[in-house]
Scaffold this motif. Structure first.
Motif, PDB file in Angstrom:
ATOM      1  N   LEU A 124     -11.274  19.509  69.652  1.00 48.00           N
ATOM      2  CA  LEU A 124     -10.581  20.681  69.129  1.00 48.00           C
ATOM      3  C   LEU A 124     -10.441  21.759  70.208  1.00 48.00           C
ATOM      4  CD1 LEU A 124     -12.206  20.896  65.592  1.00 48.00           C
ATOM      5  CD2 LEU A 124      -9.779  20.534  66.064  1.00 48.00           C
ATOM      6  N   ALA A 125     -11.469  21.927  71.003  1.00 54.36           N
ATOM      7  CA  ALA A 125     -11.418  22.925  72.073  1.00 54.36           C
ATOM      8  C   ALA A 125     -10.333  22.596  73.085  1.00 54.36           C
ATOM      9  CB  ALA A 125     -12.777  23.026  72.758  1.00 54.36           C
ATOM     10  N   ALA A 126     -10.125  21.301  73.331  1.00 55.89           N
ATOM     11  CA  ALA A 126      -9.101  20.884  74.292  1.00 55.89           C
ATOM     12  C   ALA A 126      -7.699  20.979  73.707  1.00 55.89           C
ATOM     13  CB  ALA A 126      -9.371  19.453  74.753  1.00 55.89           C
ATOM     14  N   ASN A 127      -7.564  20.740  72.406  1.00 51.33           N
ATOM     15  CA  ASN A 127      -6.242  20.696  71.776  1.00 51.33           C
ATOM     16  C   ASN A 127      -5.742  22.042  71.275  1.00 51.33           C
ATOM     17  OD1 ASN A 127      -6.145  17.942  72.180  1.00 51.33           O
ATOM     18  ND2 ASN A 127      -6.757  17.411  70.097  1.00 51.33           N
ATOM     19  N   VAL A 128      -6.660  22.937  70.917  1.00 50.57           N
ATOM     20  CA  VAL A 128      -6.277  24.224  70.324  1.00 50.57           C
ATOM     21  C   VAL A 128      -6.679  25.355  71.266  1.00 50.57           C
ATOM     22  CG1 VAL A 128      -6.493  25.740  68.322  1.00 50.57           C
ATOM     23  CG2 VAL A 128      -6.651  23.258  68.022  1.00 50.57           C
ATOM     24  N   PRO A 129      -5.712  26.078  71.847  1.00 52.07           N
ATOM     25  CA  PRO A 129      -6.039  27.180  72.754  1.00 52.07           C
ATOM     26  C   PRO A 129      -6.935  28.218  72.083  1.00 52.07           C
ATOM     27  CG  PRO A 129      -3.714  26.632  72.894  1.00 52.07           C
ATOM     28  CD  PRO A 129      -4.261  25.855  71.733  1.00 52.07           C
ATOM     29  N   ALA A 130      -7.717  28.904  72.876  1.00 51.00           N
ATOM     30  CA  ALA A 130      -8.686  29.863  72.352  1.00 51.00           C
ATOM     31  C   ALA A 130      -8.045  30.926  71.469  1.00 51.00           C
ATOM     32  CB  ALA A 130      -9.442  30.518  73.501  1.00 51.00           C
ATOM     33  N   SER A 131      -6.831  31.330  71.802  1.00 54.13           N
ATOM     34  CA  SER A 131      -6.167  32.379  71.016  1.00 54.13           C
ATOM     35  C   SER A 131      -5.759  31.904  69.631  1.00 54.13           C
ATOM     36  CB  SER A 131      -4.926  32.888  71.764  1.00 54.13           C
ATOM     37  OG  SER A 131      -4.014  31.832  72.014  1.00 54.13           O
ATOM     38  N   PHE A 132      -5.809  30.585  69.411  1.00 54.40           N
ATOM     39  CA  PHE A 132      -5.417  30.022  68.127  1.00 54.40           C
ATOM     40  C   PHE A 132      -6.598  29.415  67.359  1.00 54.40           C
ATOM     41  CE2 PHE A 132      -1.312  29.990  70.378  1.00 54.40           C
ATOM     42  CZ  PHE A 132      -0.555  30.690  69.448  1.00 54.40           C
ATOM     43  N   ARG A 133      -7.798  29.873  67.662  1.00 56.68           N
ATOM     44  CA  ARG A 133      -8.967  29.441  66.904  1.00 56.68           C
ATOM     45  C   ARG A 133      -9.985  30.569  66.817  1.00 56.68           C
ATOM     46  NH1 ARG A 133     -12.194  27.497  71.547  1.00 56.68           N
ATOM     47  NH2 ARG A 133     -10.747  26.739  73.145  1.00 56.68           N
ATOM     48  N   ASP A 134     -10.794  30.492  65.780  1.00 50.73           N
ATOM     49  CA  ASP A 134     -11.820  31.494  65.591  1.00 50.73           C
ATOM     50  C   ASP A 134     -12.827  31.413  66.732  1.00 50.73           C
ATOM     51  OD1 ASP A 134     -13.393  33.418  63.913  1.00 50.73           O
ATOM     52  OD2 ASP A 134     -14.821  31.744  63.908  1.00 50.73           O
ATOM     53  N   PRO A 135     -13.234  32.557  67.283  1.00 50.53           N
ATOM     54  CA  PRO A 135     -14.190  32.539  68.394  1.00 50.53           C
ATOM     55  C   PRO A 135     -15.486  31.804  68.063  1.00 50.53           C
ATOM     56  CG  PRO A 135     -13.215  34.718  68.162  1.00 50.53           C
ATOM     57  CD  PRO A 135     -12.777  33.919  66.970  1.00 50.53           C
ATOM     58  N   GLU A 136     -15.830  31.787  66.767  1.00 45.33           N
ATOM     59  CA  GLU A 136     -17.064  31.119  66.345  1.00 45.33           C
ATOM     60  C   GLU A 136     -16.807  29.731  65.761  1.00 45.33           C
ATOM     61  OE1 GLU A 136     -19.710  33.604  64.041  1.00 45.33           O
ATOM     62  OE2 GLU A 136     -18.899  35.415  64.967  1.00 45.33           O
ATOM     63  N   GLY A 137     -15.568  29.243  65.858  1.00 48.85           N
ATOM     64  CA  GLY A 137     -15.257  27.889  65.430  1.00 48.85           C
ATOM     65  C   GLY A 137     -15.169  27.696  63.935  1.00 48.85           C
ATOM     66  N   ARG A 138     -14.875  28.762  63.196  1.00 53.03           N
ATOM     67  CA  ARG A 138     -14.831  28.657  61.729  1.00 53.03           C
ATOM     68  C   ARG A 138     -13.450  28.302  61.199  1.00 53.03           C
ATOM     69  NH1 ARG A 138     -17.615  34.400  60.882  1.00 53.03           N
ATOM     70  NH2 ARG A 138     -16.023  34.782  62.487  1.00 53.03           N
ATOM     71  N   TRP A 139     -12.425  28.409  62.021  1.00 48.45           N
ATOM     72  CA  TRP A 139     -11.089  27.942  61.658  1.00 48.45           C
ATOM     73  C   TRP A 139     -10.316  27.595  62.924  1.00 48.45           C
ATOM     74  CZ3 TRP A 139      -7.364  30.772  64.008  1.00 48.45           C
ATOM     75  CH2 TRP A 139      -7.609  32.137  64.257  1.00 48.45           C
ATOM     76  N   PHE A 140      -9.326  26.722  62.752  1.00 50.35           N
ATOM     77  CA  PHE A 140      -8.495  26.282  63.871  1.00 50.35           C
ATOM     78  C   PHE A 140      -7.042  26.259  63.412  1.00 50.35           C
ATOM     79  CE2 PHE A 140     -12.690  24.657  64.507  1.00 50.35           C
ATOM     80  CZ  PHE A 140     -12.903  24.724  65.875  1.00 50.35           C
ATOM     81  N   ALA A 141      -6.167  26.903  64.176  1.00 51.06           N
ATOM     82  CA  ALA A 141      -4.738  26.844  63.868  1.00 51.06           C
ATOM     83  C   ALA A 141      -4.204  25.452  64.194  1.00 51.06           C
ATOM     84  CB  ALA A 141      -3.978  27.893  64.660  1.00 51.06           C
ATOM     85  N   LEU A 142      -3.216  25.014  63.431  1.00 55.41           N
ATOM     86  CA  LEU A 142      -2.581  23.721  63.657  1.00 55.41           C
ATOM     87  C   LEU A 142      -1.115  23.863  64.063  1.00 55.41           C
ATOM     88  CD1 LEU A 142      -4.089  21.695  60.669  1.00 55.41           C
ATOM     89  CD2 LEU A 142      -4.779  21.629  63.074  1.00 55.41           C
ATOM     90  N   THR A 143      -0.450  24.902  63.557  1.00 54.08           N
ATOM     91  CA  THR A 143       0.943  25.141  63.923  1.00 54.08           C
ATOM     92  C   THR A 143       1.202  26.629  64.064  1.00 54.08           C
ATOM     93  OG1 THR A 143       1.750  25.297  61.631  1.00 54.08           O
ATOM     94  CG2 THR A 143       1.720  23.101  62.646  1.00 54.08           C
ATOM     95  N   GLN A 144       2.233  26.946  64.836  1.00 54.91           N
ATOM     96  CA  GLN A 144       2.721  28.313  64.950  1.00 54.91           C
ATOM     97  C   GLN A 144       4.027  28.422  64.163  1.00 54.91           C
ATOM     98  OE1 GLN A 144       2.741  30.048  69.059  1.00 54.91           O
ATOM     99  NE2 GLN A 144       2.368  27.927  69.650  1.00 54.91           N
TER     100      GLN A 144
END
Length: 341
Positions: A105-125
């Motif tokens: 997930l860290a490799a696929n989802v840029p930091a700006s599109f995920r919660d800093p604490e890993g509680r959610w991850f964006a999938l689309t813009q």
């Protein structure tokens, strides 16, 4: 094979009972989804084909977080799929999701599109566009959100409710960039330029442009693709040009997201993580891009040719967490201005 259990209300006894029965089962994962079934079924079918893991889905337009909170540790949900940063943040604040650590997930989802604490991850813009009449608005005549408050557009703009999640997120972005006073003046100016009381959904605004009721409208980008692909709505899309406006002339276009989070109770945690990683990967991101006309968050995945044809844009780099924090301020501002009145 993907099994989709749908209901207008998440508390549907039949759907909930079915998922509860399969709460903890080898080779299965339970999903609470605010995304419509037809949008996610191709993705889940691809996931099952690749992993052999079955998916059980309960669909609802609202009430997911409340249901998960009521169910507590007994919730059968493994993940929640939803749209809008606000709803993802609601799940975090309600304490119904857990942090996830995953190199994939860290490799696929840029930091700006995920919660800093890993509680959610964006999938689309999804970009918040201005749709402009081809007949009554010259190319380049409007290039920023701020210009929507210019008196030249008096009686020429249509929008859905100011309190809809998509408009609240845009307003929160304006507050973040300009401060409350300037953002409120902008919102009051936009309200003064409305051709009618806010109503309908994003597509209804484009239809109103086609029918001559207004010349400009706000709407998410994927609706444009959906209308072009719909024989009954193609004429609406053909009547407008999609404009990727900037904030303040220097910041990029406002974007929101769809995303995923793992339930705090997650009875099938390993399978849930596999689903999250799959949805952030190349295969699923390409499905999102081609089938739903959305922009992948995975930087390695290309935009669909259809979406690419609308032109490139620079997304606003404002952290999504800042938008989430200002949502309540934006809602109060909509009330003060009387935007929907």
């Amino acid at each position: 094979m993907t099994r989709s259990l749908t209901g207008a209300v998440l508390g549907s006894v039949i759907a909930l009972a079915a998922v509860t029965t399969a709460a903890k089962a080898d080779g299965e994962v339970n999903i609470y989804s605010l995304r419509q079934p037809f949008l996610i079924e191709p993705l889940l079918e691809a996931f099952t084909a690749k992993t052999g893991i079955k998916t059980n889905v309960v669909f609802a337009k609202e009430g997911v977080v409340e249901r998960m909170k009521a169910e507590g540790v007994n919730s059968p949900a493994d993940v929640i799929l939803t749209v809008d940063i606000g709803r993802l943040n609601d799940a975090v604040e309600a304490g119904v999701v857990q942090a996830v650590e995953s190199p994939v997930l860290a490799a696929n989802v840029p930091a700006s599109f995920r919660d800093p604490e890993g509680r959610w991850f964006a999938l689309t813009q999804r970009a918040r566009l201005i749709y402009a009449s081809k007949d009554r608005v010259k190319p380049g005549e409007i290039t920023s959100y701020e210009e929507l408050a210019d008196p030249k557009w008096a009686g020429r703009i249509c929008t859905r409710s100011g309190k809809h999640d998509y408009n609240i997120a845009l307003l929160a972005g304006m507050i973040a960039h300009h401060g409350e006073a300037k953002a409120e003046a902008w919102l009051a100016g936009l309200k003064a330029n409305l051709a009618r009381k806010p109503q309908g959904n994003d597509r209804a605004q484009v239809k109103a442009i086609k029918e001559g009721e207004c010349d400009l409208a706000l709407g998410n980008n994927y609706y444009y693709g959906a209308m072009l692909a719909n024989p009954e709505q193609k004429a609406w899309a053909d009547a407008v040009n999609p404009v990727f406006p900037t904030i303040g002339g220097t910041k990029g276009t406002h974007v929101n997201v769809s995303g995923i989070a793992m339930s705090k109770s997650a009875p099938n945690r390993d399978n849930a993580l596999k689903l999250m990683e799959f949805l952030s990967g190349d295969e699923a991101q390409e499905i999102y891009a081609t089938a739903n006309f959305e922009y992948p968050v995975n930087p390695h995945v290309k935009w669909s040719p259809v979406v690419e044809s609308w032109g490139r844009f620079t997304p606003d780099d404002l952290p999504l967490s800042a938008i989430a924090e200002l949502r309540s301020t934006a809602v109060k501002m909509v009330d003060r201005v009387g935007y929907d009145g």
